[in-house]
Design a protein around this motif. Structure first.
Motif, short mmCIF file in Angstrom:
data_model
loop_
_atom_site.label_atom_id
_atom_site.label_comp_id
_atom_site.label_asym_id
_atom_site.label_seq_id
_atom_site.Cartn_x
_atom_site.Cartn_y
_atom_site.Cartn_z
N GLU A 136 0.92 -1.36 0.14
CA GLU A 136 -0.01 0.11 -0.07
C GLU A 136 0.75 1.37 -0.17
OE1 GLU A 136 -2.99 -0.41 3.20
OE2 GLU A 136 -3.57 -2.35 2.59
N GLY A 137 2.17 1.29 -0.70
CA GLY A 137 3.07 2.51 -0.74
C GLY A 137 3.76 2.73 0.33
N LEU A 138 3.63 1.97 1.39
CA LEU A 138 4.38 2.05 2.67
C LEU A 138 6.00 2.01 2.50
CD1 LEU A 138 4.79 2.71 5.58
CD2 LEU A 138 4.47 0.54 6.01
N HIS A 139 6.24 0.76 1.40
CA HIS A 139 7.60 0.67 1.04
C HIS A 139 8.14 1.89 0.22
CE1 HIS A 139 10.90 -2.93 1.68
NE2 HIS A 139 11.30 -2.08 0.60
N GLN A 140 7.47 2.39 -0.48
CA GLN A 140 8.04 3.63 -1.35
C GLN A 140 8.01 4.80 -0.54
OE1 GLN A 140 5.61 1.32 -2.28
NE2 GLN A 140 6.31 0.68 -4.14
N ALA A 141 7.28 4.95 0.50
CA ALA A 141 7.47 5.91 1.69
C ALA A 141 8.63 6.00 2.27
CB ALA A 141 6.35 6.02 2.43
N ILE A 142 9.07 4.75 2.69
CA ILE A 142 10.32 4.50 3.16
C ILE A 142 11.46 4.68 2.28
CG2 ILE A 142 11.66 2.90 4.62
CD1 ILE A 142 9.22 1.57 5.70
N GLU A 143 11.40 4.46 1.45
CA GLU A 143 12.37 4.70 0.36
C GLU A 143 12.77 6.05 0.20
OE1 GLU A 143 12.34 0.88 -2.31
OE2 GLU A 143 10.91 2.31 -2.56
N ALA A 144 11.64 6.68 0.04
CA ALA A 144 11.48 8.16 -0.12
C ALA A 144 12.15 8.95 1.07
CB ALA A 144 10.58 9.00 -0.21
N LYS A 145 11.84 8.50 2.18
CA LYS A 145 12.38 8.93 3.50
C LYS A 145 14.04 8.83 3.60
CE LYS A 145 12.50 6.87 8.06
NZ LYS A 145 12.06 6.10 8.89
N GLU A 146 14.32 7.71 3.17
CA GLU A 146 15.78 7.39 3.13
C GLU A 146 16.50 7.85 2.15
OE1 GLU A 146 17.64 5.94 5.82
OE2 GLU A 146 15.66 5.41 6.84
N GLY A 147 15.80 8.44 1.15
CA GLY A 147 16.44 9.23 0.00
C GLY A 147 17.08 8.13 -1.00
N VAL A 148 16.64 6.87 -1.00
CA VAL A 148 17.09 5.96 -1.90
C VAL A 148 16.19 5.77 -3.29
CG1 VAL A 148 18.57 4.57 -0.24
CG2 VAL A 148 15.97 3.97 -0.74
N LYS A 149 16.57 5.18 -4.26
CA LYS A 149 15.58 4.84 -5.49
C LYS A 149 14.43 4.25 -5.08
CE LYS A 149 15.31 2.46 -9.75
NZ LYS A 149 15.96 1.47 -10.59
N ILE A 150 13.27 4.75 -5.72
CA ILE A 150 11.91 4.38 -5.20
C ILE A 150 11.62 3.36 -6.42
CG2 ILE A 150 9.66 4.85 -4.96
CD1 ILE A 150 10.23 7.72 -3.89
N GLU A 151 11.37 2.16 -5.82
CA GLU A 151 10.85 0.95 -6.92
C GLU A 151 9.47 1.33 -7.23
OE1 GLU A 151 12.93 -1.01 -8.23
OE2 GLU A 151 14.61 -0.48 -6.87
N ASN A 152 9.08 1.06 -8.29
CA ASN A 152 7.64 1.19 -8.63
C ASN A 152 6.74 0.51 -7.84
OD1 ASN A 152 8.12 2.67 -11.06
ND2 ASN A 152 8.27 0.94 -12.31
#
Length: 869
Positions: A347-363
């Motif tokens: 539900e987008g939580l993994h992408q939100a964590i990737e954004a928080k950490e400043g790493v590449k966001i997977e689709n």
């Protein structure tokens, strides 16, 4: 009086005694006779014939089967099943959960039930938590199975489909829980029979789940999902990760204190939820220049912002996840402390964590197939489980899986001494006390295992031990490659080991160390030989027994040199001497640095000491800053410490406090059980739909051509009936029928009806209208078959059915995801979300089935083929 009542109502003891009388004693009576059996495989295959052809049940042959299996173990791998292991094997055969203490030999126990149930010839699965345990279990016990004439295989992620087919075709297959679940889902996405890896006739017959509490309880909240890329922009997650830094965390409303929550959002740490305040919503709308955050067109934004706040406040690096060297966010299993590469929050939580950490966001991904472990294992005709800790969760096993727990007696009495908890005011006070205790014990040479609940804690303690000049090893998700070797030697004198949650590590801690493990690793490294290859295994066993024949056996290994053999013998002699020394010192000492949410995880840590009658001890250190204590413990105790003037160095040690902690754990367990039960209730709705789709899909994939064609012809007729019922209902006057739309819809799907006189239907008797149209459609179907040829029609029917069903099922899963996310809002309208979910899901499923029938009809009549050549 209470002791008498406990004996009267102790069904566990009665069940154990019943198994001893009906299985163990008769098997023991056959032991000498079995030693004279020359060909164990021939004798075991004779039992298979009795079961498969003679009409006998497994219960009829359990005694001779267990006797043969025990003898096969003694001859092939030098391990004779203890009587208590026979009890465990019988419990597993009965489809129960066997609770067996650490070091009691669960790997060997499983061979009894697996080999017995393999007599039916329908395949048995031993399910483990990781590839290492699956491989080692298969290799270590493979010789025993083959001695009985059975085949054994390993199904891991590295195999090609045809290799997996071979593995699952074996009598016994070792496999991880995730790989097995994904194989089941992939089989139900297969486009041809050749792509199936599980058995086509009886795919899920009998399974034993190792570390069953870890898989069926701890992982029950995380469904298995096969997904594909969804068309959704991910760069917005970076925008919202920055935007929420301008929001302020507040405190929730408190009756009698604050009427309204403060700040822009509040946090529910127990439920891991975020609640936006009115002030926060207004601020976001102002920052984004939008009039209404929760309008339909802005729902995606509202969802992303919520996930961004959850990622910031509720998910911590080094505790909930790590970021590896490649910049990937890897989830850490909260119960085992292991990393879970490939698993992603939904539900987008993994992408939100990737954004928080400043790493590449997977689709973001779209669900293509999904199932929970709860519903997956309930598909088996029979399944059993084994673990060191299950009794505290028996209610859940009974309610959800229909399996009770049988506690198996230990082979030798447990000598471990468990001390009461020491409770400190602060974490720092607690850590200082832990280091002090480790210092005192380390001086004596006693081995120590320190259990932590997170990577962060393990590394913090590691720094404190370094400062105290205490050599130690660290085992957490960052160092999983050395997991087995670290644990195998954690029982040597003077060893200090820090490990995150010890659940399911799968390697026994042996006092004095494990010379066999070190020797096996050395043989693999220096001579390139599998340690479980018969020659290598015989050499290792001879060394461990200090057998004079070890030298002769060793020289049969290609490249072996006398120096290596002498070093191996010296290593074993040192291990034996060290074991005696550690036993004298009191065995392995367990230090728990905090209480876990689940008592089971604490018991698993404690269970690492005191295996097979070894001495040992344990103690837990707790502080009121620990998450469990902060969220669930009683504030009055802290007030009492203040009144008594107790500082950070003064702990509370009392059974009352330990009892209060365990009651807090019990409350958390009940809450988590409620969450898992609710998940199951929602998934049960989906499960019935999934079973229907998968069953029909399997019929299409495996059924004869005539059945497939009959299914498609039936769908065409159903689609026609639906159109007639809607546009020409026979209970209404013919002049009110909408024959123009009826013609448009039917000719769009069945072009052959273009010349059909729909207006003439008004003049027919109402009872004849539907039959007249259905006959015309059936004639068109026959004409289409003649046009293509029956063979081509069958092939096309199969292809069209699979393609259309898969596409609509994928869309249905997405719709169900959306429904599930928003259904909770119905509660604000005084409507039960679950009842609403069932109602909406049923309507969505029925609509999907109707749409499938329409699209199948259209493709069957309109699909064109080009002939090459």
């Amino acid at each position: 009086m209470f002791r008498v009542l406990n004996k009267v109502f102790d069904t566990n003891q009665r069940d154990v005694q019943r198994i001893i009388k009906t299985v163990v004693q008769p098997v023991n009576a056959l032991e000498e006779e079995m030693k004279s059996v020359e060909n164990l495989a021939e004798a075991f295959m004779a039992l298979r014939k009795r079961v498969q052809e003679g009409g006998e049940t497994l219960d009829d042959v359990i005694v001779p089967a267990f006797a043969l299996i025990r003898e096969a173990g003694r001859r092939s791998i030098g391990k004779r099943h203890y009587d208590v292991q026979l009890i465990g094997g019988a419990a597993l055969h009965q489809g129960r959960i066997a609770e067996m203490r650490t070091g009691e030999g669960k790997t060997l126990v499983a061979t009894l039930a697996l080999a017995l149930n393999a007599l039916e010839g329908k395949g048995c699965h031993l399910v483990t938590v990781n590839d290492y345990l699956a491989r080692v279990g298969m290799e270590e016990m493979g010789l025993l199975y083959r001695t009985l004439g059975l085949t054994v295989g390993l199904a891991n992620r590295d195999l090609q489909p045809f290799q997996k087919q071979e593995a699952y075709a074996c009598d016994i297959t070792y496999v991880t829980n995730s790989e097995l679940g994904f194989d089941y889902l992939r089989d139900n996405m297969a486009q041809s029979r050749e792509q199936l890896v599980l058995r086509a006739d009886t795919p899920l017959h009998f399974a034993i789940v190792d570390e069953v509490d870890s898989i069926l309880i701890d992982e029950a909240r995380t469904p298995l999902i096969i997904s594909g890329a969804a068309e959704k922009a991910t760069d917005q997650y970076y925008v919202f990760a920055k935007l929420i830094r301008r929001l302020q965390r507040g405190e929730p409303a408190e009756p009698g204190k604050r009427a309204e929550p403060t700040g822009d959002y509040t946090i529910d740490e127990k439920g891991k939820q975020v609640h936006m305040t009115e002030a926060g919503i207004s601020k976001i709308e102002r920052l984004l220049s939008i009039p209404d955050l929760y309008s339909p067109e802005n729902m995606d934004k509202a969802h992303m912002i919520t996930q961004a706040v959850r990622a910031r406040e509720l998910y911590q690096r080094e505790k909930d996840y790590i970021v590896n060297a490649d910049g990937e966010v890897i989830i850490i299993d909260e119960f085992t402390g292991r990393s879970m590469p490939g698993r992603r929050y939904g539900e987008g939580l993994h992408q939100a964590i990737e954004a928080k950490e400043g790493v590449k966001i997977e689709n973001e991904n779209q669900t293509l197939a999904t199932i929970t472990y709860q519903n997956f294992f309930r598909l088996y005709a029979k399944f059993a489980g084994m673990t060191g800790t299950a009794k505290t969760e028996e209610k859940e096993f009974l309610d959800i899986y229909g399996s009770d727990v049988l506690v198996i007696p230990t082979n030798k009495p447990i000598l471990r001494q468990d001390a009461d908890d020491l409770v400190y005011r602060t974490r720092l006070g607690k850590y200082n006390a832990v280091v002090q205790e480790v210092q005192q014990m380390h001086v004596t040479g006693r081995p120590i295992l320190i259990g932590t609940a997170s990577i962060d804690t393990s590394e913090q303690l590691s720094e404190l031990l370094k400062a105290a000049d205490i050599p130690h090893s660290v085992l957490n998700a960052k160092y999983e490659a050395q997991e087995a070797s670290i644990i195998a030697q954690a029982g040597r004198s003077g060893t200090v080991t820090i490990a995150t949650n010890m659940a399911g590590r799968g390697t026994d801690i042996m006092l004095g160390g494990n010379a066999e493990y070190v020797l096996g690793e050395a043989i693999e490294q220096h001579f390139g030989l599998n340690r479980f290859e018969p020659t290598a295994e015989a050499f290792i066993k001879a060394i461990s027994r200090q057998d004079p024949a070890a030298e002769a056996l060793g020289m049969q290994i290609p490249g072996m040199v006398p120096d290596f053999i002498r070093q191996a013998q010296q290593l074993q002699a040192e291990t034996v001497a060290d074991r005696a020394r550690v036993q004298e010192l009191g065995g392995l000492h367990i230090v728990g640095t905090e209480r876990h949410e689940s008592r089971r995880i604490d018991n698993q840590l404690r269970g690492r000491a005191g295996r097979q009658g070894d001495p040992g001890s344990s103690r837990f250190y707790v502080s009121f800053e620990d998450e469990l204590m902060r969220l669930f413990a009683n504030d009055r105790v802290v007030g009492m410490m203040d009144k008594l003037g107790m500082d950070d160095s003064q702990p509370i040690e009392a059974k009352m406090v330990t009892g209060a902690i365990e009651r807090a754990q019990a409350r958390v367990e009940d809450r988590n059980f409620g969450i898992r039960k609710q998940l199951l209730e929602f998934d049960n709705v989906m499960s019935k739909q999934r079973d229907t789709i998968y069953a029909q899909r399997r019929e299409v994939l495996l059924g004869p051509d005539e059945d497939v064609e009959e299914s498609t012809e039936g769908m065409v007729a159903d689609f026609t009936e639906m159109q007639l019922a809607y546009y020409a209902p026979i209970d209404q006057a013919p002049e009110s029928w909408d024959l123009e739309t009826l013609k448009a819809n039917l000719t769009d799907a069945v072009p052959a009806l273009e010349e059909y006189d729909f207006e003439a239907l008004r003049s027919l008797a109402p009872a004849d209208v539907h039959a007249h149209v259905l006959t015309a459609v059936a004639d068109a179907f026959d004409a289409r078959r003649e046009e293509l040829s029956p063979t081509m029609m069958n092939s096309m029917s199969r292809y069209v059915l699979l393609q259309v069903v898969d596409q609509h099922w994928k869309e249905h899963l997405h719709g169900m995801d959306v429904l599930r996310q928003g259904i909770g809002l119905r509660g604000y309208g005084q409507r039960d979300p679950f009842t609403e979910y069932k109602f909406e899901a049923t309507n969505m499923f029925n609509d999907m089935i109707d749409n499938i029938k329409g699209e199948v009809t259209k493709f069957l009549f309109r699909m064109a083929f080009s002939q090459a050549g």
